[in-house]
Design a protein around this motif. Sequence first.
Motif, PDB file in Angstrom:
ATOM      1  N   ARG A   1       0.835  -1.221   0.000  1.00  0.00           N
ATOM      2  CA  ARG A   1       0.000   0.000   0.000  1.00  0.00           C
ATOM      3  C   ARG A   1       0.861   1.259   0.000  1.00  0.00           C
ATOM      4  O   ARG A   1       0.560   2.239  -0.707  1.00  0.00           O
ATOM      5  CB  ARG A   1      -0.941  -0.002   1.204  1.00  0.00           C
ATOM      6  CG  ARG A   1      -2.090  -0.988   1.097  1.00  0.00           C
ATOM      7  CD  ARG A   1      -3.120  -0.760   2.192  1.00  0.00           C
ATOM      8  NE  ARG A   1      -2.582  -0.980   3.524  1.00  0.00           N
ATOM      9  CZ  ARG A   1      -2.560  -2.149   4.143  1.00  0.00           C
ATOM     10  NH1 ARG A   1      -3.017  -3.230   3.532  1.00  0.00           N
ATOM     11  NH2 ARG A   1      -2.071  -2.258   5.367  1.00  0.00           N
ATOM     12  N   VAL A   2       1.937   1.259   0.797  1.00  0.00           N
ATOM     13  CA  VAL A   2       2.815   2.428   0.873  1.00  0.00           C
ATOM     14  C   VAL A   2       3.434   2.724  -0.486  1.00  0.00           C
ATOM     15  O   VAL A   2       3.449   3.868  -0.956  1.00  0.00           O
ATOM     16  CB  VAL A   2       3.915   2.202   1.932  1.00  0.00           C
ATOM     17  CG1 VAL A   2       5.032   3.234   1.787  1.00  0.00           C
ATOM     18  CG2 VAL A   2       3.319   2.269   3.337  1.00  0.00           C
ATOM     19  N   LEU A   3       3.948   1.679  -1.140  1.00  0.00           N
ATOM     20  CA  LEU A   3       4.616   1.890  -2.426  1.00  0.00           C
ATOM     21  C   LEU A   3       3.629   2.287  -3.520  1.00  0.00           C
ATOM     22  O   LEU A   3       3.970   3.076  -4.413  1.00  0.00           O
ATOM     23  CB  LEU A   3       5.384   0.634  -2.829  1.00  0.00           C
ATOM     24  CG  LEU A   3       6.595   0.306  -1.934  1.00  0.00           C
ATOM     25  CD1 LEU A   3       7.252  -0.989  -2.377  1.00  0.00           C
ATOM     26  CD2 LEU A   3       7.606   1.443  -1.942  1.00  0.00           C
ATOM     27  N   LYS A   4       2.428   1.780  -3.475  1.00  0.00           N
ATOM     28  CA  LYS A   4       1.432   2.184  -4.469  1.00  0.00           C
ATOM     29  C   LYS A   4       1.113   3.671  -4.371  1.00  0.00           C
ATOM     30  O   LYS A   4       0.743   4.306  -5.359  1.00  0.00           O
ATOM     31  CB  LYS A   4       0.159   1.352  -4.315  1.00  0.00           C
ATOM     32  CG  LYS A   4       0.274  -0.049  -4.892  1.00  0.00           C
ATOM     33  CD  LYS A   4      -1.062  -0.782  -4.849  1.00  0.00           C
ATOM     34  CE  LYS A   4      -0.967  -2.130  -5.545  1.00  0.00           C
ATOM     35  NZ  LYS A   4      -2.265  -2.844  -5.567  1.00  0.00           N
ATOM     36  N   LYS A   5       1.280   4.231  -3.170  1.00  0.00           N
ATOM     37  CA  LYS A   5       1.011   5.650  -2.984  1.00  0.00           C
ATOM     38  C   LYS A   5       2.181   6.532  -3.424  1.00  0.00           C
ATOM     39  O   LYS A   5       1.970   7.630  -3.954  1.00  0.00           O
ATOM     40  CB  LYS A   5       0.684   5.937  -1.513  1.00  0.00           C
ATOM     41  CG  LYS A   5      -0.675   5.416  -1.073  1.00  0.00           C
ATOM     42  CD  LYS A   5      -0.932   5.761   0.384  1.00  0.00           C
ATOM     43  CE  LYS A   5      -2.302   5.256   0.833  1.00  0.00           C
ATOM     44  NZ  LYS A   5      -2.557   5.569   2.268  1.00  0.00           N
TER      45      LYS A   5
END
Length: 341
Positions: free
Chosen positions: A248-252
Amino acid sequence: MFLIKVLKKYRKIILIVFLIVFSCIIITLTDFLPDFYFIHWNDLENLSCHHTDAEDVLPSAEDMEFPSTIFFHETSCKGGLDSRQACAVESAARAHPYWDINVLFTAPATEKSLKKSTYLLKELNNIRFYRINVIQYSKGTPLEAFVARGALNRTKWRISHASDVLRYLTLFKWGGVYLDLDVVVARPLYSLSRNWAARENEYSVAAGAMAFSKDNVGRYIAEAAIRDIKRNYRGDVWGHNGPGVITRVLKKICSSGDVSKMSAVTCKGFEVYGPEYFYPVEWQRALVYFEPGELSNTGSYGYHVWNHFTQHFRVVNGSPFDSLARKYCPIVYKVYSKDFV
């Protein structure tokens, strides 16, 4: 009329029962009250040991200052390492003789529970064992209140979800490399980027092997991961708090939300390696490690053997895991002998 009379007669009892049921729901599903040890899914997941110091022989990690190094977490109540876990630790220590290999236990460890584990220390002097009290360990961090309110107790998978949260907390506090205790390290990690993770597949970035340094990139990712845990923690979804967090962090932050296209170029300096680095065998085929034969991929930095799915499979002679253990953790392989499972 009869029903109304019954309700009036027993309204106090009905009200008490309703309040008890409502309170149990609130306690179980929210952070309303901390650490209700008696509410647990089964005895194996009862982690009240996290909050006791009885017979503990390990130094406290809260009193230490760790340079960037390799961390493992053991979050069950056994207070020692089994053969596969010890193999992972030995393999990391052999591959990195100039790095400290720190194993952090959340349960008290006794001389007896550590007996076989300490054989590692005889030849490999870069292995360190420490104890962490999860509440003390989180103090002064953004997860202090989250942990103190007992969030880690309200989950179906307490051992795994405690490990999920603590790996990000450790990297937030100290920086360094985190490895799961079911990763056999085959190559030194020195040549990898300062900040990295690896894809499990084209849809998910895995959390079994990660590095967050203390530079701007590492701090940014670590802080984002901690914020995600505070906002999105769930106790009812297996991978939500581990691979779910870093994905989730990297997708953001990455310029592309497509996991297969994530790299240092698209993710502000944070490198995302392919599955072949640590996950050459996907979890659906994890049994391959324990059947006679050879792996087609022999150039990985580490081999994640998916212990959650394979813990009941024995290590048979001639299997890939047997070969990996003989080569990368020979001390453990010899010490455990026929008990190597």
